[in-house]
Design a protein around this motif. Structure first.
Motif, PDB file in Angstrom:
ATOM      1  N   VAL A 109       0.831  -1.207   0.119  1.00  0.00           N
ATOM      2  CA  VAL A 109       0.069   0.001  -0.118  1.00  0.00           C
ATOM      3  C   VAL A 109       0.925   1.320   0.157  1.00  0.00           C
ATOM      4  O   VAL A 109       0.529   2.205  -0.796  1.00  0.00           O
ATOM      5  N   GLY A 110       1.860   1.148   0.600  1.00  0.00           N
ATOM      6  CA  GLY A 110       2.776   2.548   0.793  1.00  0.00           C
ATOM      7  C   GLY A 110       3.511   2.743  -0.446  1.00  0.00           C
ATOM      8  O   GLY A 110       3.596   3.987  -0.919  1.00  0.00           O
ATOM      9  N   LEU A 111       3.983   1.634  -1.276  1.00  0.00           N
ATOM     10  CA  LEU A 111       4.588   1.792  -2.525  1.00  0.00           C
ATOM     11  C   LEU A 111       3.675   2.351  -3.516  1.00  0.00           C
ATOM     12  O   LEU A 111       3.990   3.238  -4.181  1.00  0.00           O
ATOM     13  N   SER A 112       2.544   1.706  -3.559  1.00  0.00           N
ATOM     14  CA  SER A 112       1.556   2.156  -4.429  1.00  0.00           C
ATOM     15  C   SER A 112       0.872   3.562  -4.159  1.00  0.00           C
ATOM     16  O   SER A 112       0.781   4.361  -5.150  1.00  0.00           O
ATOM     17  N   VAL A 113       0.818   4.168  -2.975  1.00  0.00           N
ATOM     18  CA  VAL A 113       0.452   5.402  -2.661  1.00  0.00           C
ATOM     19  C   VAL A 113       1.477   6.463  -2.901  1.00  0.00           C
ATOM     20  O   VAL A 113       1.103   7.357  -3.524  1.00  0.00           O
ATOM     21  N   GLY A 114       2.790   5.929  -2.567  1.00  0.00           N
ATOM     22  CA  GLY A 114       3.813   6.833  -2.851  1.00  0.00           C
ATOM     23  C   GLY A 114       4.094   7.113  -4.143  1.00  0.00           C
ATOM     24  O   GLY A 114       4.437   8.250  -4.600  1.00  0.00           O
ATOM     25  N   THR A 115       4.094   6.013  -5.130  1.00  0.00           N
ATOM     26  CA  THR A 115       4.359   6.206  -6.497  1.00  0.00           C
ATOM     27  C   THR A 115       3.112   6.977  -7.054  1.00  0.00           C
ATOM     28  O   THR A 115       3.519   7.770  -7.916  1.00  0.00           O
ATOM     29  N   LEU A 116       1.992   6.845  -6.646  1.00  0.00           N
ATOM     30  CA  LEU A 116       0.864   7.736  -7.318  1.00  0.00           C
ATOM     31  C   LEU A 116       1.076   9.074  -6.725  1.00  0.00           C
ATOM     32  O   LEU A 116       0.864  10.179  -7.673  1.00  0.00           O
ATOM     33  N   LEU A 117       1.526   9.457  -5.735  1.00  0.00           N
ATOM     34  CA  LEU A 117       1.733  10.816  -5.341  1.00  0.00           C
ATOM     35  C   LEU A 117       2.637  11.452  -5.711  1.00  0.00           C
ATOM     36  O   LEU A 117       3.003  12.605  -6.262  1.00  0.00           O
ATOM     37  N   ALA A 118       3.992  10.714  -5.944  1.00  0.00           N
ATOM     38  CA  ALA A 118       5.067  11.250  -7.108  1.00  0.00           C
ATOM     39  C   ALA A 118       4.805  11.533  -8.282  1.00  0.00           C
ATOM     40  O   ALA A 118       5.130  12.525  -8.875  1.00  0.00           O
ATOM     41  N   LEU A 119       3.827  10.642  -9.021  1.00  0.00           N
ATOM     42  CA  LEU A 119       3.325  11.189 -10.239  1.00  0.00           C
ATOM     43  C   LEU A 119       2.350  12.343 -10.327  1.00  0.00           C
ATOM     44  O   LEU A 119       2.551  12.806 -11.145  1.00  0.00           O
ATOM     45  N   MET A 120       1.570  12.102  -9.271  1.00  0.00           N
ATOM     46  CA  MET A 120       0.853  13.636  -9.051  1.00  0.00           C
ATOM     47  C   MET A 120       1.708  14.738  -8.887  1.00  0.00           C
ATOM     48  O   MET A 120       1.211  15.925  -9.709  1.00  0.00           O
ATOM     49  N   LYS A 121       2.683  14.853  -8.133  1.00  0.00           N
ATOM     50  CA  LYS A 121       3.757  15.904  -8.051  1.00  0.00           C
ATOM     51  C   LYS A 121       4.479  15.924  -9.312  1.00  0.00           C
ATOM     52  O   LYS A 121       4.547  17.331  -9.629  1.00  0.00           O
ATOM     53  N   LEU A 122       4.699  15.427 -10.240  1.00  0.00           N
ATOM     54  CA  LEU A 122       5.150  15.564 -11.482  1.00  0.00           C
ATOM     55  C   LEU A 122       4.279  15.908 -12.384  1.00  0.00           C
ATOM     56  O   LEU A 122       4.705  16.260 -13.635  1.00  0.00           O
ATOM     57  N   SER A 123       2.883  15.849 -12.224  1.00  0.00           N
ATOM     58  CA  SER A 123       1.929  16.109 -13.131  1.00  0.00           C
ATOM     59  C   SER A 123       1.724  17.694 -13.673  1.00  0.00           C
ATOM     60  O   SER A 123       2.332  18.564 -12.874  1.00  0.00           O
ATOM     61  N   THR A 124       1.448  17.708 -14.947  1.00  0.00           N
ATOM     62  CA  THR A 124       1.347  19.305 -15.478  1.00  0.00           C
ATOM     63  C   THR A 124      -0.111  19.794 -15.016  1.00  0.00           C
ATOM     64  O   THR A 124      -0.275  21.012 -14.987  1.00  0.00           O
ATOM     65  N   VAL A 125      -0.803  18.796 -14.517  1.00  0.00           N
ATOM     66  CA  VAL A 125      -2.117  19.561 -13.808  1.00  0.00           C
ATOM     67  C   VAL A 125      -1.952  20.114 -12.595  1.00  0.00           C
ATOM     68  O   VAL A 125      -1.639  19.456 -11.536  1.00  0.00           O
ATOM     69  N   ARG A 126      -2.160  21.273 -12.462  1.00  0.00           N
ATOM     70  CA  ARG A 126      -1.974  21.984 -11.285  1.00  0.00           C
ATOM     71  C   ARG A 126      -2.792  21.631  -9.880  1.00  0.00           C
ATOM     72  O   ARG A 126      -2.224  21.554  -8.732  1.00  0.00           O
ATOM     73  N   VAL A 127      -4.204  21.107 -10.107  1.00  0.00           N
ATOM     74  CA  VAL A 127      -4.764  20.487  -8.950  1.00  0.00           C
ATOM     75  C   VAL A 127      -4.420  19.254  -8.425  1.00  0.00           C
ATOM     76  O   VAL A 127      -4.172  19.056  -7.074  1.00  0.00           O
TER      77      VAL A 127
END
Length: 170
Positions: free
Chosen positions: A68-86
């Motif tokens: 769970v930690g790896l999945s949520v961490g990867t998702l959050l890292a991808l969200m931080k790199l996203s071009t979508v500001r929200v």
């Protein structure tokens, strides 16, 4: 007085206070009660059959938490790199919130606040042996204590508070 000498005097006073505090704790501790509660071979023998199951539960929970930690961490890292500001804002708020609070607070909130908020119940079978060994010492008293007729010297003790025989809430 030079700053170096003043710092040395302050350090010596701090060490003296630390030694005095540790000495006070050591002198005020009821060591017989500590040994009865922590070094209880009967309680250890009662818990011994459950150790293999506890070992496998620990492995299972560790693997689940890692997944769970790896999945949520990867998702959050991808969200931080996203071009979508929200997405970046959501990830930043989540990361900074959990980075800023102590880990113990997170553990306590998962253990107590979330089950209360969502009405789920944590299985208490893992606490059975621990609570019995803390609640009552080895069976030496002829008088029963608690709903399961566990025996405890508090039933006949003249010293209240020596052993806390509590009944389990149902």
């Amino acid at each position: 007085m030079s700053p170096r000498r003043r710092a040395r005097i302050i350090r010596v006073v701090q060490y003296a206070v630390l030694v005095a505090a540790v000495g006070a704790v050591a002198l005020l501790t009821d060591w017989s009660r500590v040994s009865d509660q922590l070094f209880n071979p009967q309680a250890a023998a009662d818990m011994l059959p459950d150790l293999p199951r506890a070992f496998w539960n620990t492995i299972r929970y560790t693997l689940g938490a890692f997944t769970v930690g790896l999945s949520v961490g990867t998702l959050l890292a991808l969200m931080k790199l996203s071009t979508v500001r929200v997405y970046r804002w959501i990830a930043t708020i989540y990361i900074e919130f959990f980075r800023g609070i102590p880990a113990l607070l997170v553990v306590l909130s998962v253990a107590y606040a979330i089950p209360i908020a969502y009405g789920v119940r944590i299985d208490s079978s893992s606490r059975k042996h621990r609570s019995r060994s803390v609640r009552c010492p080895p069976r030496t008293s002829p008088r029963p204590c608690g709903p399961a007729s566990r025996r405890c010297p508090a039933a006949r003790s003249r010293r209240p508070g020596r052993w806390a025989c509590l009944t389990r809430a149902r």
